[in-house]
Write an enzyme that holds these catalytic residues in place. Structure first.
Site, PDB file in Angstrom:
ATOM      1  N   GLU A  95      -2.703  -6.991  -0.132  1.00 12.22           N
ATOM      2  CA  GLU A  95      -2.482  -5.569  -0.421  1.00 12.22           C
ATOM      3  C   GLU A  95      -2.960  -5.351  -1.835  1.00 12.22           C
ATOM      4  O   GLU A  95      -2.398  -5.885  -2.796  1.00 12.22           O
ATOM      5  CB  GLU A  95      -1.000  -5.203  -0.272  1.00 12.22           C
ATOM      6  CG  GLU A  95      -0.813  -3.700  -0.163  1.00 12.22           C
ATOM      7  CD  GLU A  95      -0.081  -3.131  -1.354  1.00 12.22           C
ATOM      8  OE1 GLU A  95      -0.732  -2.375  -2.113  1.00 12.22           O
ATOM      9  OE2 GLU A  95       1.094  -3.431  -1.536  1.00 12.22           O
ATOM     10  N   CYS A 117       0.706   0.900  -6.537  1.00 14.28           N
ATOM     11  CA  CYS A 117      -0.587   0.981  -5.866  1.00 14.28           C
ATOM     12  C   CYS A 117      -0.668   2.195  -4.950  1.00 14.28           C
ATOM     13  O   CYS A 117      -1.758   2.638  -4.602  1.00 14.28           O
ATOM     14  CB  CYS A 117      -0.839  -0.294  -5.085  1.00 14.28           C
ATOM     15  SG  CYS A 117       0.505  -0.693  -3.947  1.00 14.28           S
TER      16      CYS A 117
END
Length: 491
Positions: free
Chosen positions: A259, A293
């Site tokens: 990720e 993020c």
């Protein structure tokens, strides 16, 4: 569990966790763990070495088979006990997140709730590792497909949501019968690593099933990624580093579960409910100082609403309480370190030099960066085309739906996003057109639910966390055939 499980910053964190033992620094260097608000050292942890990584993987490989052989209720019970420890030590963990990661109260609570939810999902995995029986094209043959643990799982986790982003890989891996070696970020080695070791130790996890090696990314992280033992390498962090990690892992035929970075849009159409759009914008841009993020990196706002949107966003940003994250009223605490602060402020300065208007913010008090709003932003400006990872809201105007979609997709990233419109058909058209792994209508991009797959497209990662998706990552299938009757061969 004991009611006095020591979770204070000075509770003896200066050790690696190997084979169920707390291994002191010995002749290793020490890494100071600094409070990002006060810049005072709150602890020191060993600077692990590549030899420590090799030892940890060897221990994990030795422990894994016997752990996998445990009945599902035993593996589930350990995770359930760890959940109890999290609940009973809630306030202590919140304090650790505040002083180590700069987490405000609202962020810390959200992180703990999400981590706990991940663990609750993981506790069910031992009972969800279902196989299947399949007929055979060969007479008298039986086919059985089993779901089995991958083996040893390496986890490299980041500093922004350290407990959550470590736990979402560690808990499923352990529950599914794997052994784990965890390398937390050097900024947050306690809440991202050693805390998990203590929680699972108290929960009764057998020695060697979870091992934690603290240290630098350049030495420990590299050794973690290129080691031949792990069958899965879970990494959360920047795209640049993640691509290197993936290449090293793939060189040993290990599965990279990644990720990575994001450049997420918050699209506000001409049919948006402006109140809801601004509410989402404030949360999505400024939660944990924008250090996520999945936070909003670019605000794409229709020209008809643009001026009012900017005005409201500035008003809300200027009203946010800033300062010490241990103060329960604080919304904007410190960013993690000077390098992060300087990079984000340079993006702001360069964007203003290129023609953007600084509506508010743009400076810092220590590591507390002011909530910043930029208007008249072009998509190519530094604060918009880079993942700024700070409390910065670049606002970009658009006039047509297709233009918004084109700007949204003009990035190597594809992690999350959001679209606001009271016309749900319009919202869905735009959401469908944006190349991203996750997108949220009439909300903002910072969403993570334990039972829903989480991950990105393009250079935002490989694979998915949560739900059945992470179970797929940390297990593999094994085909066993049984020839019950004599088989006739052609020769």
């Amino acid at each position: 569990m004991t009611d006095d499980l020591p979770l204070t910053p000075d509770a003896g964190w200066n050790a690696l966790y190997l084979d169920g033992e707390w291994t002191g620094p010995g002749d290793r260097d020490l890494i100071d763990v600094e409070n990002p608000y006060t810049r005072e050292a709150i602890a020191a942890v060993p600077a692990g070495t590549s030899e420590d990584v090799d030892e940890a993987y060897g221990i994990a490989a030795e422990a894994q088979a016997s752990w996998a052989a445990q009945p599902p209720q035993r593996r589930a019970g350990v995770v359930e006990a760890a959940i109890e420890h999290v609940t009973e030590n809630w306030e202590g963990i919140l304090e650790l997140l505040a002083v180590e990661a700069g987490s405000t109260r609202v962020k810390g609570v959200a992180e703990l709730q999400t981590a706990k939810g991940m663990m609750q999902q993981a506790a069910s995995y031992p009972f969800r590792m279902n196989g299947e029986h399949a007929d055979s094209i060969v007479p008298g043959k039986e086919n059985v497909v089993e779901r089995v643990p991958a083996g040893v799982v390496g986890v490299i986790s980041p500093w922004n949501f350290p407990l959550h982003l470590s736990m979402r890989a560690v808990a499923p891996a352990v529950a599914a019968g794997n052994a784990v070696v965890l390398k937390p970020a050097s900024n947050t080695p306690i809440t991202g690593g050693l805390l998990l070791a203590r929680l699972f130790e108290e929960a009764g996890l057998p020695d060697g099933v979870l091992n934690v090696v603290t240290g630098s990314g350049s030495e420990v992280g590299t050794a973690m990624a290129e080691h031949p033992t792990p069958r899965v390498l879970a990494f959360t962090g920047s795209t640049e580093v993640g691509e290197t990690v993936a290449a090293k892992a793939a060189g040993n035929c290990a599965l990279p579960a990644l990720e990575l970075g994001g450049n997420n849009v918050h699209v506000v159409t001409d049919r948006a409910d402006l109140d809801r759009a601004v509410d989402g914008a404030v949360f999505g841009s400024f939660m944990h100082q924008g250090q996520a993020c999945i936070s909003i990196n670019r605000h794409l706002v229709h020209e008809e609403l643009y001026d009012e949107y900017v005005e409201r966003l500035v008003e809300r940003a200027e009203a946010l309480p800033t300062g010490d994250p241990t103060d329960e009223e604080t919304v904007i605490g410190p960013v993690i370190d000077e390098t992060q602060r300087d990079t984000m402020l340079e993006f702001v300065e360069e964007s203003v030099d290129a023609g953007a208007t600084l509506e508010t913010g743009g400076d810092a008090d220590g590591l507390v960066v002011e909530p910043t709003v930029l208007s008249a932003v072009d998509p190519e400006m530094e604060a918009a085309c880079n993942e700024h990872f700070g409390p910065i809201a670049p606002v970009i105007p658009f006039s047509e739906e297709d233009e918004a979609i084109e700007v949204a997709n003009d990035t190597v990233h594809g992690l999350s996003g959001s679209v606001h419109s009271q016309d749900l058909e319009q919202a869905r058209r735009i959401a469908d057109g944006i190349h991203t792994g996750m997108i949220h209508v009439n909300d903002q991009p910072m969403n993570d639910e334990p039972h829903v797959p989480f991950g990105g497209m393009k250079e935002s990662g490989l694979g998915r966390y949560n739900a059945e998706s992470i179970l797929d990552e940390v297990t593999t299938t094994k085909w066993i055939s049984i020839q019950r009757e004599p088989r006739e061969y052609p020769f």
